[in-house]
Each structure stands twice: as C-alpha cells, then as structure tokens.
Motif scaffolding. Structure first.
Motif, mmCIF file in Angstrom:
data_model
loop_
_atom_site.group_PDB
_atom_site.id
_atom_site.type_symbol
_atom_site.label_atom_id
_atom_site.label_comp_id
_atom_site.label_asym_id
_atom_site.label_seq_id
_atom_site.Cartn_x
_atom_site.Cartn_y
_atom_site.Cartn_z
ATOM 1 N N ILE A 10 32.920 26.151 27.666
ATOM 2 C CA ILE A 10 33.644 25.079 26.989
ATOM 3 C C ILE A 10 35.133 25.117 27.744
ATOM 4 O O ILE A 10 35.773 24.290 28.225
ATOM 5 C CB ILE A 10 33.869 25.138 25.510
ATOM 6 N N SER A 11 35.553 26.437 27.923
ATOM 7 C CA SER A 11 36.915 26.996 28.469
ATOM 8 C C SER A 11 36.637 26.943 29.884
ATOM 9 O O SER A 11 36.083 28.133 30.114
ATOM 10 C CB SER A 11 37.528 28.050 27.423
ATOM 11 N N ARG A 12 37.445 26.180 30.593
ATOM 12 C CA ARG A 12 37.336 26.564 32.215
ATOM 13 C C ARG A 12 38.068 27.529 32.580
ATOM 14 O O ARG A 12 37.863 28.391 33.344
ATOM 15 C CB ARG A 12 38.090 25.370 32.616
ATOM 16 N N GLN A 13 38.993 27.981 31.628
ATOM 17 C CA GLN A 13 39.926 28.948 31.835
ATOM 18 C C GLN A 13 39.214 30.248 31.772
ATOM 19 O O GLN A 13 39.468 31.245 32.409
ATOM 20 C CB GLN A 13 41.066 28.966 30.643
ATOM 21 N N PHE A 14 38.537 30.498 30.845
ATOM 22 C CA PHE A 14 37.392 31.452 30.606
ATOM 23 C C PHE A 14 36.786 31.734 31.802
ATOM 24 O O PHE A 14 36.545 32.752 32.226
ATOM 25 C CB PHE A 14 36.564 31.257 29.225
ATOM 26 N N ASP A 15 35.897 30.482 32.220
ATOM 27 C CA ASP A 15 35.045 30.592 33.654
ATOM 28 C C ASP A 15 35.740 31.265 34.590
ATOM 29 O O ASP A 15 35.484 32.114 35.237
ATOM 30 C CB ASP A 15 34.768 29.469 33.763
ATOM 31 N N GLN A 16 37.152 30.829 34.542
ATOM 32 C CA GLN A 16 38.163 31.427 35.893
ATOM 33 C C GLN A 16 38.394 32.701 35.810
ATOM 34 O O GLN A 16 38.458 33.554 36.698
ATOM 35 C CB GLN A 16 39.280 30.509 35.702
ATOM 36 N N GLU A 17 38.439 33.211 34.629
ATOM 37 C CA GLU A 17 38.854 34.773 34.011
ATOM 38 C C GLU A 17 37.741 35.672 34.571
ATOM 39 O O GLU A 17 37.840 36.599 35.174
ATOM 40 C CB GLU A 17 39.242 34.982 32.616
ATOM 41 N N LEU A 18 36.549 35.031 34.111
ATOM 42 C CA LEU A 18 35.324 35.853 34.682
ATOM 43 C C LEU A 18 35.228 36.039 36.046
ATOM 44 O O LEU A 18 34.783 36.897 36.760
ATOM 45 C CB LEU A 18 34.101 35.460 33.987
ATOM 46 N N ILE A 75 39.849 40.387 28.121
ATOM 47 C CA ILE A 75 38.735 39.357 27.702
ATOM 48 C C ILE A 75 37.888 39.676 26.606
ATOM 49 O O ILE A 75 37.642 38.826 25.806
ATOM 50 C CB ILE A 75 37.790 39.392 29.095
ATOM 51 N N LEU A 76 37.730 40.942 26.349
ATOM 52 C CA LEU A 76 37.091 41.174 25.014
ATOM 53 C C LEU A 76 37.620 40.836 23.803
ATOM 54 O O LEU A 76 37.290 40.577 22.919
ATOM 55 C CB LEU A 76 36.637 42.919 24.961
ATOM 56 N N ALA A 77 39.068 41.174 23.802
ATOM 57 C CA ALA A 77 39.910 41.034 23.088
ATOM 58 C C ALA A 77 40.089 39.558 22.626
ATOM 59 O O ALA A 77 39.979 38.938 21.328
ATOM 60 C CB ALA A 77 41.226 41.728 22.887
ATOM 61 N N ARG A 78 40.387 38.619 23.490
ATOM 62 C CA ARG A 78 40.712 37.314 23.540
ATOM 63 C C ARG A 78 39.551 36.213 23.264
ATOM 64 O O ARG A 78 39.503 35.379 22.774
ATOM 65 C CB ARG A 78 41.717 36.789 24.598
#
Lengths: 240, 240
Positions: A10-18, A75-78
């Motif tokens: 859902i979060s593009r930002q998360f995809d980017q982080e991974l 990433i684990l925390a947020r």
C-alpha cells in the motif's frame, strides 16, 4: 524455484525502502568483491601500495554494514514487515554480517601482502593461491547474483562449490608445509601465505552462508547446518 | 549504566516469550562455554574420547542457534516489538551467530586435539595455550553475565580484554614458529597447535562482539568497529 517477486505494498515509500536495502547490499557486495580482487593482486604482484589501499578501504565496508544494519532496524520498528518482507530484512541482516567478515578477511590478506612484499616471497609460494582466490571471488559474485535475482537454485549451485574450495585449501596447505620442511628459513614467510589461504577458505564459507540466506529468503526454509544433499531437497522438493 | 529493566507488557505471554529467548541464549552460552573447556582439556591432556565428544556436541549448539533464530523471527512477525524489545530481539539474533561461531571454533580445537593425541605432541607446545584458553573462556563467561544482567559497563570491561588476548596469541605463535625452525619434523604437529591458538583468538573476537551487542541493547548505541576509547565514551558519556 526462481524469481519470486515482491507483492506491491500500500505504501510506495515502503517498497522503495525495501528496494533501497537490496540495492545497498549489492553495492556492499560489489565493494567486498573488489577488495578480494585487489588483495589478491597486491599479494601475487607484491604491490604494497595496493595492499595499503585494501587495508584502508575496509572502513568503507564496515561503514556500509553499520548503515544497512540501522536501515533494517528502522524498517522493523516502523514498518513491522511480515512474510517475505520480514524474511528479506532478516536475510539482509545476516548477509551484511557475512559481507563484513569477508571484508575483514580481504583486509587480512592485505596485511599479509604487505609483509610478503617486504620479504620478497618467491612466486612458487603462490601456486594455487591465485586460482583459489578467483574461485572464491566467483562464488561471492554468483551468490550476490542469486540474491539479486532471488534465485535459490543458483544459490544452491554456488554453495555446492564450497567443498571444492576446501579441497584446494588442503592441497595448497600441504604444499606450503612441504616448502617449510625443505627450507626452515622460509617458515615465517610461508606462514603469511598460509594465513592468506586460510582467509580465502573463510571467504568461501561466508559466500556459502550468503547462499543459505538466499534460500531462506526465497523458499522460507532454514538450511543452515544441513548437508548439501538435504539443501537440494529443500530447494527442489519435487525431485525427491 | 546498569540493569535497565524491561517495562511490563500488556501481554504477559509476550513478556514470557522475551524472557524465554533470553534464557535460551544463556543456555546456549553455557553450552559453548563447556565446549571450550572440554576442547582445551582434550587438547592439553591428549584425551581423544573427550575430543570426539566435543565434535559430536557441536550439533547441539547448531540446533539451538536455528531454534532461537526461529523464535526471534516469530516474535518479529507476531509481536512487532518496538524500542528495547526490538533491540533485545536484534541483539539476540547477533549473539547467537557469535555463539554458533564460537562453537565451530571449539569443534576445530576438538579436531586438532584428535590429531595431536595420535601424534604424541610434547607438552612444551601447549605452554601459554592453556592460559590463553582460560582467558577467552572467562571473557565469554563474563560477556554472557553482562548480557544476563544487561550491564554495559561490564561488557565494556570484557571487550577491553581482547587486545591482551591478541598479545598472548602473537607471543604463542612466535614461540611455535621457533620450534618449527628448530625441528622441521615437528612442523605438521606445530601447525595443529597453531590452528588451535588461532581458534582461541577468534573466540576472543566473538566474545567481544557479544559485548558490543550488550552495549547496543542497553545503551541503544551501535559500537561495532569503533575503538575501545570511543566505546568507553558511549557507555559512560558523563566521563567525557
């Protein structure tokens, strides 16, 4: 099984982080590969300048490890990842530990190269070492490639190379011990070569560990401490 | 800073899970400590039976690592821990990797003990090795104690021992190289002792890593790859 892809978040930002941590692991891997290549060249050519550069560059490997490790914890925390995402973060955490240790081994070879360049080591001492070095470097390269492509079959293939590296290691060691017995004045020098060969053997082990991390990531199965045969069954269960 | 305690969670079950992995890490630590002690005894007394037992027992260390690692991933997936809890899980993940490697080193010493028992190695070869072995074993014991008590000052103190272990290592190595030069027929035997001393030196490194994990857990600060001096500043910032 090959090329499992990530489901979009859902979060593009998360995809980017991974995607970012994956890319950073590969960059760190590229750096350690270059460190191995340079350390080997410094050793075999008696190039002290290059050896010093390898030693200095280790701090770059270490800095990357700390930084990627912090990204993982963030990433684990947020993001509180689950399933494949969690496995990616866990696999990355383990892989950077192995890459950091590979960096340490390359640095050790750098130190040995410095000693040996001072002591004019005869070329005959390096017979086998260069080819073993290229072998473990190729293993690391292919392990990182398997990580990039999330390809557990390739990872398995790379891990299968490790016993061959161990055989090369034993053969080179035996040869060096013969040299030492023939000429005891060469012992200190031969020991430096032995430490370098040992470092290469350890690099092979760490490259295999990275392959295990890839198999865990792709297949969701822990293959640490299992034989190659069992590993094969876990990667290709259909061939049982 | 000493003895930060965990804040109670809404879920008692979660508290129990965290307490369980802490206890399991300590149990795994106790097992690796015993492995080092047995490996040293097997080596110095030429006790092949004990050496074989050490080699066999390594599987117990490996099994614990895999099992605790799975517990950690489960907690990350189901409990989505934050703050100190997350740091505990991350620190446990790193600590069991170090403990597993310590187990591998003890196993290596077991193999060397087997070779050496067959070859009737003179006692003089072990001068210094036993005391170095006790030193790294004490380091591991104290590192685990610091982990149990969440005591970063103690962890710092243990990590400060590592340079002394490295000095012992260099001195023993020098002595062994002298023996090899004096009697080239002893080279193969002396090499087995050298591999054992090297394994002890690596155990010292891993015990130091565990201390770094304790400092990370208690202080929330990453102290990997920093000098002891800088580590001191991070643990006791008031003394700057």
């Amino acid at each position: 099984m090959t090329a499992t892809s990530f489901s979009p978040h859902i979060s593009r930002q998360f995809d980017q982080e991974l995607e970012d941590i994956r890319a950073r692991v590969l960059a760190m891997g590229g750096l350690t590969e270059a460190q191995i290549a340079d350390a080997l060249e410094a050793l075999c050519d008696g190039n002290s300048e290059l050896a010093e550069q390898v030693i200095e560059n280790d701090i770059k490997v270490n800095t990357l490890e700390v930084s990627i490790d912090e990204d993982c914890t963030q990433i684990l925390a947020r993001r509180q990842p689950a399933a494949t995402d969690l496995r990616l973060v866990v696999a990355v955490g383990k892989t950077i530990t192995d890459l950091e240790r590979i960096g340490d081994e390359a640095e050790k070879i750098g130190h040995m190269a410095l000693h040996l360049a001072e002591n004019q080591c005869p070329k005959s001492y390096y017979v086998g070492l260069e080819s073993m070095g290229n072998h473990v470097r190729a293993m690391l390269h292919d392990a990182l490639d398997a990580f990039a492509r999330m390809d557990s079959e390739s990872a398995l293939k790379v891990a299968s190379e490790d016993p061959k590296v161990d055989q090369e290691y034993v053969a080179i060691l035996r040869q060096l011990i013969t040299y030492m017995m023939e000429d005891p004045r060469s012992i200190a020098r031969a020991m430096d070569v032995i430490w370098s060969v040992r470092a290469l053997e350890r690099i092979g082990d760490h490259a295999s560990n990275i392959c295990e991390n890839v198999i865990y990531l792709v297949e969701g199965k822990n293959v640490r401490h299992v034989s190659l045969e069992e590993m094969r069954k876990k990667v290709r269960p259909e061939s049982d």
